[in-house]
Design an enzyme around this catalytic site. Structure first.
Site, PDB file in Angstrom:
ATOM      1  N   GLY A 150       0.713  -1.368  -0.030  1.00 10.79           N
ATOM      2  CA  GLY A 150      -0.147  -0.054   0.093  1.00 10.79           C
ATOM      3  C   GLY A 150       0.413   1.027   0.053  1.00 10.79           C
ATOM      4  O   GLY A 150       1.881   1.560   0.437  1.00 10.79           O
ATOM      5  N   SER A 151       0.484   2.482  -0.577  1.00 11.12           N
ATOM      6  CA  SER A 151       1.851   3.625  -0.816  1.00 11.12           C
ATOM      7  C   SER A 151       0.068   4.783  -1.480  1.00 11.12           C
ATOM      8  O   SER A 151      -0.312   4.942  -1.669  1.00 11.12           O
ATOM      9  CB  SER A 151       2.425   3.152  -2.335  1.00 11.12           C
ATOM     10  OG  SER A 151       2.061   2.386  -2.869  1.00 11.12           O
ATOM     11  N   ARG A 152       1.289   6.078  -2.508  1.00 10.82           N
ATOM     12  CA  ARG A 152       0.690   6.419  -2.842  1.00 10.82           C
ATOM     13  C   ARG A 152       1.628   7.182  -3.593  1.00 10.82           C
ATOM     14  O   ARG A 152       2.794   6.926  -2.951  1.00 10.82           O
ATOM     15  CB  ARG A 152       0.225   7.607  -1.156  1.00 10.82           C
ATOM     16  CG  ARG A 152      -0.050   9.067  -1.606  1.00 10.82           C
ATOM     17  CD  ARG A 152      -0.468   9.930  -0.494  1.00 10.82           C
ATOM     18  NE  ARG A 152      -0.425  11.500  -0.249  1.00 10.82           N
ATOM     19  CZ  ARG A 152      -0.592  12.258   0.050  1.00 10.82           C
ATOM     20  NH1 ARG A 152      -1.257  11.567   1.244  1.00 10.82           N
ATOM     21  NH2 ARG A 152      -0.383  13.459   0.589  1.00 10.82           N
TER      22      ARG A 152
END
Length: 222
Positions: free
Chosen positions: A185-187
């Site tokens: 999960g990341s951005r």
């Protein structure tokens, strides 16, 4: 098709899962326990394969549009003070990637790399306001023919423990091609000139190298 960053993990997972499935078949007598263990092992393999998938995206590069660098959901559209490179106000568009999204990072625009820097940091949840400045991250600036300099930032989330960045200062890059990978999960933040016309809305789902994030504002809009 799977991303090269996942090849080692996929191979190791496949070997472990194969050992579990075969071991359960020969050494566990209880049928439900055997089946349950085999199903769980196979589900883990499927999840790993899903995470490292790298779908082929056909792109017709254009200098007039900024394309989404990743798959995910738009969680921020706002004017901010960018303090690392520009040191002035920029338009920020942030895209959050859940673990089930494709995690390949693609160049949002064609141009030349002016800046590429890795920053160690924390692992706050990716939607946390301070994740842009306090989490592990990489910052890349691309000089484009029509937008000037644009910046994108790969940001690790609470589950992400490794950011892969292929951008090297001085190289020419083409819109839509592989720029790196973020594991789990990341951005990704895009920092754009204030006179851009944003083409997406909050909570909109976007597709990397397909969805237009911003265009050049018309004279009437400036």
């Amino acid at each position: 098709m799977f991303h090269r960053e996942g090849q080692k993990i996929i191979l190791i997972t496949f070997l472990i899962v194969s050992a579990i499935v075969l071991g359960a078949q020969f050494y566990i007598e209880h049928p439900w326990l055997k089946l349950g263990l085999q199903i769980v092992a196979l589900l883990i393999l499927i999840l790993i394969l899903q995470f490292f998938r790298n779908p082929k995206r056909t792109v017709n590069p254009t200098f007039d549009d900024i394309l989404a660098p990743v798959d995910g959901k738009v969680v921020v559209i706002e004017e901010v003070e960018e303090t690392e490179y520009f040191k002035d106000k920029r338009l920020q568009v942030s895209i959050f990637m859940s673990p089930i999204n494709v995690h390949v990072t693609r160049y949002a625009a064609s141009g030349s790399i002016k800046y590429s820097k890795y920053h160690p940091g924390k692992y706050l949840v990716a939607w946390h306001p301070k994740s842009s400045t306090e989490n592990e991250r990489t910052t890349v600036v691309i000089n484009t023919p029509k937008f000037g300099d644009i910046l994108y930032r790969q940001i690790a989330g609470a589950l992400a423990k490794r950011i892969v960045n292929y951008a090297e200062v001085g190289e020419s890059v083409q819109q839509g091609t592989d720029a790196g990978f973020i594991k789990f999960g990341s951005r990704v933040d895009l920092l754009l000139p204030l006179d851009c016309a944003v083409a997406v809305k909050l909570n909109q789902k976007v597709v990397g190298a397909k969805t237009c994030i911003a265009t050049l504002a018309s004279k009437d809009e400036k």
